[in-house]
Design a protein around this motif. Structure first.
Motif, PDB file in Angstrom:
ATOM      1  N   GLY A 320      17.466  51.766  50.678  1.00 16.78           N
ATOM      2  CA  GLY A 320      18.353  52.770  49.805  1.00 16.78           C
ATOM      3  C   GLY A 320      18.833  53.837  50.641  1.00 16.78           C
ATOM      4  O   GLY A 320      19.635  54.463  50.119  1.00 16.78           O
ATOM      5  N   GLN A 321      17.929  54.224  52.179  1.00 17.52           N
ATOM      6  CA  GLN A 321      18.733  55.639  52.773  1.00 17.52           C
ATOM      7  C   GLN A 321      19.540  55.041  53.264  1.00 17.52           C
ATOM      8  O   GLN A 321      20.352  56.206  53.360  1.00 17.52           O
ATOM      9  CB  GLN A 321      17.741  56.095  53.896  1.00 17.52           C
ATOM     10  N   GLU A 323      22.384  52.860  52.061  1.00 17.52           N
ATOM     11  CA  GLU A 323      22.521  52.884  51.427  1.00 17.52           C
ATOM     12  C   GLU A 323      23.086  54.630  50.515  1.00 17.52           C
ATOM     13  O   GLU A 323      24.560  54.694  50.549  1.00 17.52           O
ATOM     14  CB  GLU A 323      22.446  52.156  50.127  1.00 17.52           C
ATOM     15  N   ALA A 324      22.751  55.457  50.598  1.00 19.76           N
ATOM     16  CA  ALA A 324      22.524  56.923  49.800  1.00 19.76           C
ATOM     17  C   ALA A 324      23.415  57.241  50.762  1.00 19.76           C
ATOM     18  O   ALA A 324      24.281  58.110  50.098  1.00 19.76           O
ATOM     19  CB  ALA A 324      20.874  57.198  49.605  1.00 19.76           C
ATOM     20  N   ALA A 325      23.348  56.999  52.074  1.00 19.71           N
ATOM     21  CA  ALA A 325      24.208  58.090  53.505  1.00 19.71           C
ATOM     22  C   ALA A 325      25.319  57.335  52.665  1.00 19.71           C
ATOM     23  O   ALA A 325      26.589  57.981  53.096  1.00 19.71           O
ATOM     24  CB  ALA A 325      23.989  57.764  54.876  1.00 19.71           C
ATOM     25  N   ARG A 326      25.582  55.864  52.982  1.00 23.78           N
ATOM     26  CA  ARG A 326      27.363  55.274  53.149  1.00 23.78           C
ATOM     27  C   ARG A 326      27.663  56.177  52.192  1.00 23.78           C
ATOM     28  O   ARG A 326      29.028  56.255  51.674  1.00 23.78           O
ATOM     29  CB  ARG A 326      27.067  53.740  53.463  1.00 23.78           C
ATOM     30  N   SER A 327      26.562  55.684  50.474  1.00 27.47           N
ATOM     31  CA  SER A 327      27.767  55.965  49.214  1.00 27.47           C
ATOM     32  C   SER A 327      28.165  57.672  49.636  1.00 27.47           C
ATOM     33  O   SER A 327      29.247  58.551  48.498  1.00 27.47           O
ATOM     34  CB  SER A 327      26.523  55.707  48.182  1.00 27.47           C
ATOM     35  N   LEU A 328      27.995  58.294  50.443  1.00 26.38           N
ATOM     36  CA  LEU A 328      28.587  59.794  50.801  1.00 26.38           C
ATOM     37  C   LEU A 328      29.326  59.810  51.353  1.00 26.38           C
ATOM     38  O   LEU A 328      29.966  61.423  51.827  1.00 26.38           O
ATOM     39  CB  LEU A 328      27.273  60.736  51.128  1.00 26.38           C
ATOM     40  N   GLY A 329      29.913  58.770  51.866  1.00 27.72           N
ATOM     41  CA  GLY A 329      31.065  59.528  52.849  1.00 27.72           C
ATOM     42  C   GLY A 329      30.647  59.032  54.227  1.00 27.72           C
ATOM     43  O   GLY A 329      31.289  59.272  54.841  1.00 27.72           O
ATOM     44  N   LEU A 330      29.731  58.661  54.600  1.00 28.12           N
ATOM     45  CA  LEU A 330      28.922  59.177  55.562  1.00 28.12           C
ATOM     46  C   LEU A 330      29.034  58.002  56.857  1.00 28.12           C
ATOM     47  O   LEU A 330      28.814  56.688  56.608  1.00 28.12           O
ATOM     48  CB  LEU A 330      27.306  59.368  56.613  1.00 28.12           C
ATOM     49  N   SER A 331      30.206  57.526  57.772  1.00 27.21           N
ATOM     50  CA  SER A 331      30.395  56.349  58.686  1.00 27.21           C
ATOM     51  C   SER A 331      28.833  55.973  59.194  1.00 27.21           C
ATOM     52  O   SER A 331      28.254  56.075  59.074  1.00 27.21           O
ATOM     53  CB  SER A 331      31.107  56.911  59.531  1.00 27.21           C
ATOM     54  N   LEU A 334      27.355  57.731  61.997  1.00 29.14           N
ATOM     55  CA  LEU A 334      27.215  58.653  61.473  1.00 29.14           C
ATOM     56  C   LEU A 334      25.729  58.079  60.408  1.00 29.14           C
ATOM     57  O   LEU A 334      24.839  59.507  61.094  1.00 29.14           O
ATOM     58  CB  LEU A 334      27.691  60.092  60.110  1.00 29.14           C
ATOM     59  N   ARG A 338      22.659  60.468  61.756  1.00 28.96           N
ATOM     60  CA  ARG A 338      21.354  61.261  60.360  1.00 28.96           C
ATOM     61  C   ARG A 338      20.624  61.202  59.504  1.00 28.96           C
ATOM     62  O   ARG A 338      19.904  62.128  59.470  1.00 28.96           O
ATOM     63  CB  ARG A 338      22.646  62.086  59.935  1.00 28.96           C
ATOM     64  N   VAL A 339      20.714  60.182  59.482  1.00 29.21           N
ATOM     65  CA  VAL A 339      19.812  59.666  57.974  1.00 29.21           C
ATOM     66  C   VAL A 339      18.487  58.721  58.522  1.00 29.21           C
ATOM     67  O   VAL A 339      16.891  58.700  58.435  1.00 29.21           O
ATOM     68  CB  VAL A 339      20.548  59.354  57.033  1.00 29.21           C
ATOM     69  N   PRO A 342      16.918  59.800  62.392  1.00 29.19           N
ATOM     70  CA  PRO A 342      15.088  60.063  62.812  1.00 29.19           C
ATOM     71  C   PRO A 342      14.659  60.326  61.759  1.00 29.19           C
ATOM     72  O   PRO A 342      13.197  59.961  62.235  1.00 29.19           O
ATOM     73  CB  PRO A 342      16.097  61.297  61.425  1.00 29.19           C
TER      74      PRO A 342
ATOM     75  N   PHE B  90      21.067  56.762  42.223  1.00 30.31           N
ATOM     76  CA  PHE B  90      20.216  55.422  42.490  1.00 30.31           C
ATOM     77  C   PHE B  90      19.060  55.601  41.146  1.00 30.31           C
ATOM     78  O   PHE B  90      18.473  56.549  41.515  1.00 30.31           O
ATOM     79  CB  PHE B  90      19.478  55.096  44.040  1.00 30.31           C
ATOM     80  N   ASN B  94      16.742  57.537  46.189  1.00 36.78           N
ATOM     81  CA  ASN B  94      17.065  57.609  47.827  1.00 36.78           C
ATOM     82  C   ASN B  94      17.219  58.846  48.247  1.00 36.78           C
ATOM     83  O   ASN B  94      18.578  59.118  49.227  1.00 36.78           O
ATOM     84  CB  ASN B  94      18.086  56.895  47.419  1.00 36.78           C
ATOM     85  N   HIS B  98      13.173  63.450  55.031  1.00 35.99           N
ATOM     86  CA  HIS B  98      13.584  64.250  56.508  1.00 35.99           C
ATOM     87  C   HIS B  98      13.857  65.421  56.382  1.00 35.99           C
ATOM     88  O   HIS B  98      13.775  66.324  56.719  1.00 35.99           O
ATOM     89  CB  HIS B  98      13.429  63.484  57.616  1.00 35.99           C
TER      90      HIS B  98
END
Ligand SMILES: Nc1ncnc2c1ncn2[C@@H]1O[C@H](COP(=O)(O)OP(=O)(O)OP(=O)(O)O)[C@@H](O)[C@H]1O
Ligand SMILES: [Mg+2]
Lengths: 427, 247
Positions: A320-321, A323-331, A334, A338-339, A342, B90, B94, B98
């Motif tokens: 889900g991490q 997916e959440a990053a991708r759904s915010l538009g991060l390539s 990225l 960033r997600v 780390p 979600f 999600n 960090h």
């Protein structure tokens, strides 16, 4: 669980029970805890007493030997050999400069860590542990150079260096917050730069005369090899771990092949193999001599184990991490940077540090391929007729040195782990 | 009131999972600007799969989807553009554990939209104010309750200034006493004219806020109606069965 009482506290419903202080057994009290840990029952007490006696006897015996019988002249006479091997005397100022820079930067970084506590904490600038460390450093600076029978000028240098570290720590701790934030951001970046500069200082270049690797030795060689392998194995481990989870079959299979090949052979075999074949495998200038070949073998060796640690970290990050990053538009890069990474690296940290610690110890194998690392130096010293039969003194010194390095790595990583742990405090 | 300008157009969408399972079997849906569409249906009917195709978290094999006028194709630039304009909330929140709450909100605007951090943080604080958790800005997600986390997740989506918000069961992982505070925020968004597609089983929310309720079953849409009609006079047998179960 006790049932929760709700409803208005009117005449008919009994009032809620108020909280009362915890009973004795719950409250921390080290004397009581000790009694309970060691002497809870008669057998417990007996075993504890016996163990304490055995440990005390062994410790006392060792102490008596170290203070009365051992002849530390073998260490005192070879301090420089153990520290830097046969590094040419006229060039040693370069190493002193490096030590000064490392001390200053350590002090600054340490102070800034305290000046900028985590966002959700109010940090103390001089916590108890830090004062303890400073006291320990002061003691070491005062005692160790004297115990090693260094000349007064050398002793003085170590005092100055220690004072520099503590002063920088103090300055950065108190005035770090008033520095411009751009300058503060440069500090983590300055570590890799210092590493590169240190390499130049040690090896030569940029106008400095060359000191060939065959003249590096002792602790210098050990730390250099270990740090080189640790630093370079890190990107290798991350890339291979990502490759192993990649959807491109070629990338995936070459990652698996690399990991399995390295993990399937003992390091000593790889070290000997590397001496013979790395010259053909790497570009010309990369592995010109035995030291660099060994450094690359250590790096690739560590990289494979690290990749497994990072892979475990990656699979522990919930999907889900990403997916959440991708759904915010991060390539994808990225999102990884960033997600996902780390978090994965934070999870992989304990395993990675365990790997680094065993790598540091594995550098002793270098003595078997004829390099003069700490153990190699020790063996030449012990072979010297002048110091015949002084094995115990030499090995004990070596053990303490390694123990200190590993303890520093372990403590540092635990501090880093605590700092990176966002779920440290309960909900 | 919704306009007639379509924000999402899905036509004949077919989706097979790699194991061969036929998850979407020809789904059509069109969502206008400012419209709130609630998707309901039994577990495994393909609601999540469908809503996730809108921002390309799932691929589909046949049919077409266009979001805000951009056709979803394999062109990565289109996909990134659509994801920037389409927020998603979600079931499991999600949030990025960090990062602090404030960093969760400002990450995407800063690294994707390349906006100034100070400016983004001002906006983020205003959004946190609006969902009622400004005082938690410097905490980490693990230190918040479920309801607070989900409100942060909504604020995080809003910080990208999306034109569409997708919700996949936003209250299903919450303890009952926290459902209300999240629905309250969603109600506010709907009132401001946000285009929303919401997968939820919260009848009250659907009745009160939705312009249209859609029932999915076995990868298809079996009924599409205004909430009053859907809940009082469902046309399809499957809808009656479903309503009988959740009522
Ligand atoms: N990765 C996958 N591979 C194969 N089948 C899958 C996969 N993900 C989902 N499915 C199947 O696709 C169907 C639709 O799943 P989906 O998650 O869209 O259902 P849903 O309507 O959201 O259900 P729920 O209410 O339980 O969330 C289910 O039968 C599920 O088992
Ligand atoms: Mg679902």
């Amino acid at each position: 669980m006790t049932p929760i009482q709700t409803g208005p506290e009117s005449g008919t419903t009994p009032p809620l029970r108020p909280a009362r202080p915890a009973p004795e057994s719950v409250q921390p009290n080290w004397a009581g805890a000790l009694r309970q840990e060691l002497f809870a029952s008669r057998t417990d007490g007996l075993v504890s007493v016996l163990l304490i006696m055995v440990i005390l006897a062994a410790a006392l015996g060792l102490l008596r030997w170290a203070l009365a019988q051992a002849q530390w002249a073998v260490i005192q006479a070879n301090t420089s050999l153990f520290a830097i091997g046969r590094y040419p005397v006229q060039q040693q100022w370069r190493l002193w400069l490096l030590v000064v820079l490392v001390a200053a930067l350590s002090g600054v970084s340490w102070g800034l860590l305290r000046a900028f506590p985590r966002a959700d904490r109010s940090g103390e600038i001089w916590p108890f542990n830090d004062r303890l460390v400073v006291a320990l450093l002061g003691f070491l600076a005062a005692w160790l150079p004297a115990a090693l029978a260094l000349g007064l000028p050398l002793q003085l240098r170590w005092w100055v260096i220690t004072a520099l570290l503590v002063t920088m720590r103090w300055l950065a701790g108190h005035w770090g917050r008033s520095l411009p934030s751009r300058l503060v951001k440069l500090v983590p970046l300055s570590w890799p730069l210092l590493y590169l500069f240190g390499m130049v200082l040690i090896a030569g270049g940029l106008g400095l005369p060359r000191v060939p690797p065959s003249e590096w030795g002792g602790l210098l060689l050990t730390l250099l090899m270990a740090s080189f392998a640790i630093l370079l194995s890190f990107p290798i481990g991350v890339v291979v771990a990502l490759g192993r989870r990649s959807s491109l079959p070629l990338l995936r299979w070459s990652s698996v092949l690399y990991i399995e090949f390295i993990r399937g052979a003992p390091l000593i075999t790889l070290l000997f193999l590397g001496q013979n074949i790395l010259g053909y495998m790497l570009p010309g200038g990369w592995a010109p001599d035995r030291v660099w070949r060994a450094a690359w073998v250590l790096t690739f060796f560590c990289g494979a184990y690290l990749a497994e640690a990072v892979r475990a970290g990656l699979s522990a990050v919930p999907p889900g991490q990403l997916e959440a990053a991708r759904s915010l538009g991060l390539s994808m890069p990225l999102a990884l940077q960033r997600v996902v990474l780390p978090q994965a690296l934070r999870i992989a940290l304990p395993a990675a540090v365990g790997q680094f610690i065993s790598l540091l110890q594995d550098t002793t194998l270098l003595s078997l391929i004829g390099l003069l690392d700490l153990l190699g130096t020790a063996r030449t010293v012990m072979a010297n007729p002048e110091f015949l039969g002084k094995n115990a003194e030499v090995y004990l010194t070596l053990a303490v040195l390694f123990w200190c390095c590993c303890a520093a790595l372990g403590l540092g990583s635990r501090a880093l782990e605590r700092r990176l742990d966002p779920t440290h405090s309960p909900v | 009131m919704p306009s007639t300008q379509p924000m999402i157009e899905a036509r004949g969408v077919q989706k097979w999972y790699p194991n061969g399972f036929h998850a979407l079997r020809g789904v059509d849906l069109s969502v206008s600007k400012g419209e709130v569409v609630v998707i309901m249906g039994p577990s495994g009917s393909g609601k999540s799969t469908f809503i996730r195709t809108f921002n390309a978290l799932e691929e589909f094999q046949e049919g077409s989807i266009s979001v805000d006028g951009i056709a979803l194709s394999n062109d990565l630039r289109n996909i990134d553009a659509i994801r920037c304009d389409t927020g998603m909330v979600f079931q499991q929140f999600n949030l990025f554990p960090h990062l602090t709450v404030l960093e969760n909100l400002s990450l995407a605007p800063v690294v994707v939209r390349k906006r100034r951090r100070s400016e983004v943080e001002t906006q983020a604080m205003a959004l946190l104010e609006r969902v009622g958790i400004a005082e938690q800005a410097s905490k980490y997600p693990g230190q918040l309750s479920g309801g607070q986390q989900q409100r942060v997740a909504i604020a995080r989506s809003l910080c990208m200034e999306p034109r569409i918000l997708l919700f996949d069961e936003p209250t299903s992982a919450l303890d009952p006493e926290m459902v209300g505070e999240v629905l309250e925020v969603m109600r506010g968004l709907a009132a401001e004219g946000m285009t929303m597609v919401v997968v939820t089983h919260e009848m009250g929310f659907a009745r009160e806020v939705a312009h249209r309720v859609v029932l999915m079953s076995e990868g298809q849409i079996v009924e599409e109606a205004a909430p009053e009609t859907f809940f009082t006079n469902p046309q399809h047998e499957r809808s009656r069965q479903f309503l009988a179960q959740i009522l």
